[in-house]
Design a protein around this motif. Sequence first.
Motif, PDB file in Angstrom:
ATOM      1  N   LEU A 130       0.985  -1.414  -0.123  1.00 15.11           N
ATOM      2  CA  LEU A 130      -0.087   0.229   0.032  1.00 15.11           C
ATOM      3  C   LEU A 130       1.258   1.328   0.213  1.00 15.11           C
ATOM      4  O   LEU A 130       1.485   1.458   0.837  1.00 15.11           O
ATOM      5  N   PRO A 131       0.432   2.415  -0.643  1.00 15.42           N
ATOM      6  CA  PRO A 131       1.675   3.356  -0.666  1.00 15.42           C
ATOM      7  C   PRO A 131       1.099   3.515   0.719  1.00 15.42           C
ATOM      8  O   PRO A 131       0.334   4.313   1.127  1.00 15.42           O
ATOM      9  N   ALA A 132       1.665   5.293   0.933  1.00 15.45           N
ATOM     10  CA  ALA A 132       1.376   6.218   1.598  1.00 15.45           C
ATOM     11  C   ALA A 132       0.664   7.567   1.027  1.00 15.45           C
ATOM     12  O   ALA A 132       0.559   7.360   0.280  1.00 15.45           O
ATOM     13  N   PRO A 133      -0.383   7.790   1.914  1.00 13.25           N
ATOM     14  CA  PRO A 133      -1.289   8.592   1.922  1.00 13.25           C
ATOM     15  C   PRO A 133      -0.684  10.132   1.690  1.00 13.25           C
ATOM     16  O   PRO A 133       0.635  10.085   2.501  1.00 13.25           O
ATOM     17  N   ALA A 134      -2.007  10.864   0.976  1.00 11.25           N
ATOM     18  CA  ALA A 134      -1.555  12.735   1.002  1.00 11.25           C
ATOM     19  C   ALA A 134      -0.709  12.900   2.585  1.00 11.25           C
ATOM     20  O   ALA A 134      -1.233  12.494   4.084  1.00 11.25           O
ATOM     21  N   GLY A 135      -0.050  13.698   2.189  1.00 12.32           N
ATOM     22  CA  GLY A 135       0.649  14.485   4.355  1.00 12.32           C
ATOM     23  C   GLY A 135       1.648  13.534   5.017  1.00 12.32           C
ATOM     24  O   GLY A 135       1.640  13.916   5.745  1.00 12.32           O
ATOM     25  N   ALA A 136       1.509  12.281   4.537  1.00 19.00           N
ATOM     26  CA  ALA A 136       3.083  11.335   5.329  1.00 19.00           C
ATOM     27  C   ALA A 136       4.198  11.838   5.200  1.00 19.00           C
ATOM     28  O   ALA A 136       4.577  12.367   4.256  1.00 19.00           O
ATOM     29  N   THR A 137       5.068  11.632   6.281  1.00 18.69           N
ATOM     30  CA  THR A 137       6.402  11.577   5.808  1.00 18.69           C
ATOM     31  C   THR A 137       6.768  10.369   6.557  1.00 18.69           C
ATOM     32  O   THR A 137       6.562   9.438   6.995  1.00 18.69           O
ATOM     33  N   VAL A 138       7.750   9.683   5.199  1.00 14.37           N
ATOM     34  CA  VAL A 138       8.216   8.557   4.769  1.00 14.37           C
ATOM     35  C   VAL A 138       9.163   8.268   5.641  1.00 14.37           C
ATOM     36  O   VAL A 138       9.637   8.492   5.521  1.00 14.37           O
ATOM     37  N   ASP A 139       8.791   7.246   6.071  1.00 14.03           N
ATOM     38  CA  ASP A 139      10.170   6.040   6.703  1.00 14.03           C
ATOM     39  C   ASP A 139      11.130   6.045   6.088  1.00 14.03           C
ATOM     40  O   ASP A 139      11.464   5.463   5.391  1.00 14.03           O
ATOM     41  N   LYS A 140      12.180   6.853   5.850  1.00 13.58           N
ATOM     42  CA  LYS A 140      13.802   6.169   5.031  1.00 13.58           C
ATOM     43  C   LYS A 140      13.978   4.485   5.297  1.00 13.58           C
ATOM     44  O   LYS A 140      14.518   4.128   3.743  1.00 13.58           O
ATOM     45  N   GLU A 141      13.843   3.748   6.528  1.00 15.83           N
ATOM     46  CA  GLU A 141      14.184   2.281   6.098  1.00 15.83           C
ATOM     47  C   GLU A 141      13.588   1.702   5.737  1.00 15.83           C
ATOM     48  O   GLU A 141      14.037   0.398   5.515  1.00 15.83           O
ATOM     49  N   LEU A 142      12.077   2.339   5.372  1.00 12.37           N
ATOM     50  CA  LEU A 142      10.791   1.503   4.966  1.00 12.37           C
ATOM     51  C   LEU A 142      10.119   2.034   4.366  1.00 12.37           C
ATOM     52  O   LEU A 142       9.140   3.183   4.290  1.00 12.37           O
ATOM     53  N   ASP A 143      11.075   2.056   2.579  1.00 15.38           N
ATOM     54  CA  ASP A 143      10.584   2.995   1.729  1.00 15.38           C
ATOM     55  C   ASP A 143      10.469   2.132   0.881  1.00 15.38           C
ATOM     56  O   ASP A 143      10.014   2.963  -0.724  1.00 15.38           O
ATOM     57  N   GLY A 144       9.384   0.878   1.584  1.00 11.78           N
ATOM     58  CA  GLY A 144       8.637   0.104   0.131  1.00 11.78           C
ATOM     59  C   GLY A 144       9.610  -0.965  -0.641  1.00 11.78           C
ATOM     60  O   GLY A 144       8.949  -1.259  -1.569  1.00 11.78           O
ATOM     61  N   GLY A 145      10.862  -1.125   0.292  1.00 10.84           N
ATOM     62  CA  GLY A 145      12.231  -1.785  -0.112  1.00 10.84           C
ATOM     63  C   GLY A 145      12.321  -3.126   0.456  1.00 10.84           C
ATOM     64  O   GLY A 145      10.878  -3.629   1.056  1.00 10.84           O
ATOM     65  N   TRP A 146      12.780  -4.101  -0.154  1.00  6.71           N
ATOM     66  CA  TRP A 146      12.998  -5.298   1.016  1.00  6.71           C
ATOM     67  C   TRP A 146      13.577  -5.140   2.464  1.00  6.71           C
ATOM     68  O   TRP A 146      14.555  -4.112   2.777  1.00  6.71           O
ATOM     69  N   VAL A 147      13.452  -6.409   3.528  1.00  8.96           N
ATOM     70  CA  VAL A 147      13.654  -5.689   4.874  1.00  8.96           C
ATOM     71  C   VAL A 147      14.068  -7.359   4.204  1.00  8.96           C
ATOM     72  O   VAL A 147      14.004  -8.300   4.842  1.00  8.96           O
ATOM     73  N   ASP A 148      15.067  -7.149   6.182  1.00  5.18           N
ATOM     74  CA  ASP A 148      15.463  -9.113   6.386  1.00  5.18           C
ATOM     75  C   ASP A 148      14.613  -9.413   7.449  1.00  5.18           C
ATOM     76  O   ASP A 148      13.582  -8.597   8.116  1.00  5.18           O
ATOM     77  N   ILE A 149      14.419 -10.460   8.032  1.00  3.27           N
ATOM     78  CA  ILE A 149      13.563 -10.705   8.972  1.00  3.27           C
ATOM     79  C   ILE A 149      13.803 -10.285  10.012  1.00  3.27           C
ATOM     80  O   ILE A 149      13.393 -10.345  10.831  1.00  3.27           O
ATOM     81  N   ALA A 150      15.341  -9.592  10.917  1.00  2.20           N
ATOM     82  CA  ALA A 150      15.160  -8.793  11.941  1.00  2.20           C
ATOM     83  C   ALA A 150      15.059  -8.096  12.262  1.00  2.20           C
ATOM     84  O   ALA A 150      13.837  -7.186  13.093  1.00  2.20           O
ATOM     85  N   ARG A 151      14.472  -6.620  10.501  1.00  2.00           N
ATOM     86  CA  ARG A 151      13.896  -6.171  11.057  1.00  2.00           C
ATOM     87  C   ARG A 151      12.281  -6.392  11.352  1.00  2.00           C
ATOM     88  O   ARG A 151      11.201  -4.919  11.694  1.00  2.00           O
TER      89      ARG A 151
END
Length: 297
Positions: A130-151
């Motif tokens: 799901l994309p971020a809604p209008a007015g949101a500040t996007v998390d640089k660590e969770l930017d829509g890409g891959w993350v690992d199990i630890a995250r």
Amino acid sequence: MTEQTAAPTDAVAPAPSTLPEATLPPVPQDPPRIPAEGPAPAAPRPPRRALRAALRWTAAVLVLGGLGTGTAAGITTMDRTDVPGLATRDDGRWDYPALSLPALPAGAPRPFTDFNTAEVHHADLRRLLLPAPAGATVDKELDGGWVDIARYVAEYGKDDRAALTEQLENSAPRHIAARGWTMPDGTSSRVYLLQFNSVAYSTEFQDNLFDNGSLPLPLAGMDEPDFDEGWSATAGAEFTAAHAYTEPEPHGAEQVRHSYVLAGDTLALVVHTRKGEAGTEAVPFHQTVVLQDQLLG
């Protein structure tokens, strides 16, 4: 209300008598009695001016009644937002962009077709976030890409992370994609998509999250989750299963809401947190879960 009609003032006065005054009969003090056997007197005809006024009022009532009926019929056939003054007020929903499903590779089936028994999503998992809604500040660590199990397991309490890590390593998820953002009111949102090799693996991992109980493991920052009474299990898309939970009152420094969406080979985790006594709002949380569910369905 019945109106009382005054006696007409423009009635014609009788002509003066030409007989001598002595021959005039005495004026009776009481009105004469009508003989019982005599015919009933005819009702006096109303003056023409009063009759015309009555006809005009009757016509006006009929016209207004017709206009009112037509207006009522017109409103019932219109959408609520098309009627001035009846538009739905802002109920707290966030302004998400228009959503669309990504294109599938050539020849790849949809996840819930008869030819896809493992219910695999063949589209790029990151495109199903799901994309971020209008007015949101996007998390640089969770930017829509891959993350690992630890995250991913960092969303849970410290005492549960080791067991969850082991379970995920044994299940060998294919991908984990995530997106996060913060709204102007301080609500923090995070969405994780965990894709496994088949629906059997995703279902098994979800069952482990409940630890043989009716409620799932608590997330970090909360004591025990409770069922979200405002959530309807039928709000999701067909072939998916979505369940929502909330931190009951009194909550701690922040309130946590979260939901799991099981859609074939993919399990989604939606998290909303907000600091302060007000806590998280139910409407945008449910909206986020429904939209993410639809993208996976």
